[in-house]
Scaffold this active site. Structure first.
Site, mmCIF file in Angstrom:
data_model
loop_
_atom_site.group_PDB
_atom_site.id
_atom_site.type_symbol
_atom_site.label_atom_id
_atom_site.label_comp_id
_atom_site.label_asym_id
_atom_site.label_seq_id
_atom_site.Cartn_x
_atom_site.Cartn_y
_atom_site.Cartn_z
ATOM 1 C CB CYS A 80 -3.444 9.826 13.410
ATOM 2 S SG CYS A 80 -2.762 11.167 14.833
ATOM 3 C CB CYS A 102 -0.005 10.870 13.394
ATOM 4 S SG CYS A 102 -0.784 10.293 14.713
ATOM 5 C CG ASP A 103 -0.146 10.326 9.469
ATOM 6 O OD1 ASP A 103 1.105 10.359 9.904
ATOM 7 O OD2 ASP A 103 -0.901 9.256 9.327
#
Ligand code: NAP
Length: 313
Positions: free
Chosen positions: A139, A142-143
């Site tokens: 992701c 997200c990261d």
């Protein structure tokens, strides 16, 4: 919602809170069926993990995935849909009302709409599981931030790989897209953008065979599929975007499915069990877009409404 013993009895239970689930909820709520949405683990579904969605009609400048998810939810709730932060684990579709066992208890549903979507595939290579969250990710939204000024590798040749690779260029010093063929299935517009991006380079006809590192990712082992040559490629991040598998395991043996696990539906979103409808990526191996999933969710709810109406006549 009424209670039967400990189980909550609802007219329309919707599994999943992505574009499919909340579009179904919007239509079922407006039909005054008081739908209940079980969110699953990821509120907003996969779309909520996408940084920008540029191809959902009505947003000419694009819209954040999480923001679009919130708007879907707000609109459905405005008409009376109820959100339960709960995840279904088991179903019994052998009789009605259908039984759904979730983390926080049992639900009985007159009608079930499945919008459980799909989850990212894994490479299933040594080191992948051990280093997930330590450099390996599925992701970018997200990261991506963790890879500021770092070297990142992206695996895949579809829309996700190129779109997410482009997104990661916001942070990373370089993004290397590794693809097992020399042709991409990603849309031409994304291919053009990626090929023209100064931070993006490509390694083609190549697969990742091992994720290397002790406490954190240090390198990946690559294999050229044409020459068989193996190399070690140093990287700080490995993002894997190699497609998805539908989240339909709990329906196995109860609903007809394709070999790949997609729930079989007809053009009315009806499954092999009357009263159970499926829509979005759980049932759609072909389109898998936010707009098509939302459309299928709406169709499922319209048909579910007709189904309940026909019963009460
Ligand atoms: P996808 O289109 O199925 O592409 C998966 C990619 O991963 C392919 O290039 C495939 O290679 C590669 N791959 C699969 N298994 C692999 C393995 N074991 N090792 C190495 N490579 C592997 O999946 P996606 O990119 O996640 O897209 C899913 C759907 O969402 C598509 O319909 C896509 O159009 C849609 N989507 C749309 C957008 C957008 O419109 N902006 C954004 C994201 C996703 P091969 O090509 O060789 O098979």
């Amino acid at each position: 919602m009424s209670s039967n013993g400990k189980a909550k009895h609802v007219k329309v239970l919707i599994l999943g809170s992505g574009p499919t689930g909340y579009s179904a909820a919007l239509y079922a709520a407006r039909a005054e069926l008081q739908p209940v949405v079980l969110t699953g683990m990821q509120l907003g579904g996969q779309a909520a993990l996408t940084y920008t969605i540029e191809n959902y009609p009505g947003f000419p400048e694009g819209v954040g995935g999480a923001q679009l998810g919130e708007l879907f939810q707000k609109q459905a709730e405005h008409f009376g849909a109820v959100t339960e932060f709960d995840t279904a684990n088991e179903v019994d579709l052998s009789r009605r009302p259908f039984k759904v066992i979730a983390d926080s208890g049992e639900y009985l549903a007159d009608v079930l709409i499945i919008g459980t979507g799909a989850s990212p595939n894994h490479l299933n290579i040594p080191g992948e599981v051990e280093l997930t969250g330590r450099g390996v990710s599925y992701c970018a939204t997200c990261d991506g931030w963790f890879f500021k000024d770092k070297k990142v590798v992206v695996v895949g040749g579809g829309d996700s790989a190129l779109e997410e690779g482009l997104f990661i260029t916001r942070y990373a010093s370089s993004v290397t897209i590794i693809h097992r063929r020399d042709e991409f299935r990603a849309s031409p517009i994304l291919q053009k953008r990626a090929k023209e991006h100064p931070k993006i380079n490509f390694i083609l006809d190549t697969v990742v065979t091992e994720v290397i590192g002790t406490d954190k990712l240090e390198a990946v082992r690559l294999k050229n599929v044409k020459t068989g040559e193996e190399t070690i490629y140093e990287t700080d991040g490995l993002f894997i975007f190699i497609g998805h598998t539908p989240n339909t395991q709990m329906f196995r043996g109860q609903l007809e499915m394709s070999d790949l696990g997609y729930i079989k539906v007809n053009e009315k979103m009806e499954t092999s069990v009357p009263g159970v409808f499926a829509a979005g990526e759980a049932a759609d191996p072909h389109f898998r877009q936010v707009v098509t999933s939302a459309g299928m969710g709406a169709a499922a709810a319209i048909q579910a409404t007709r189904f309940l109406e026909a019963e009460s006549e």
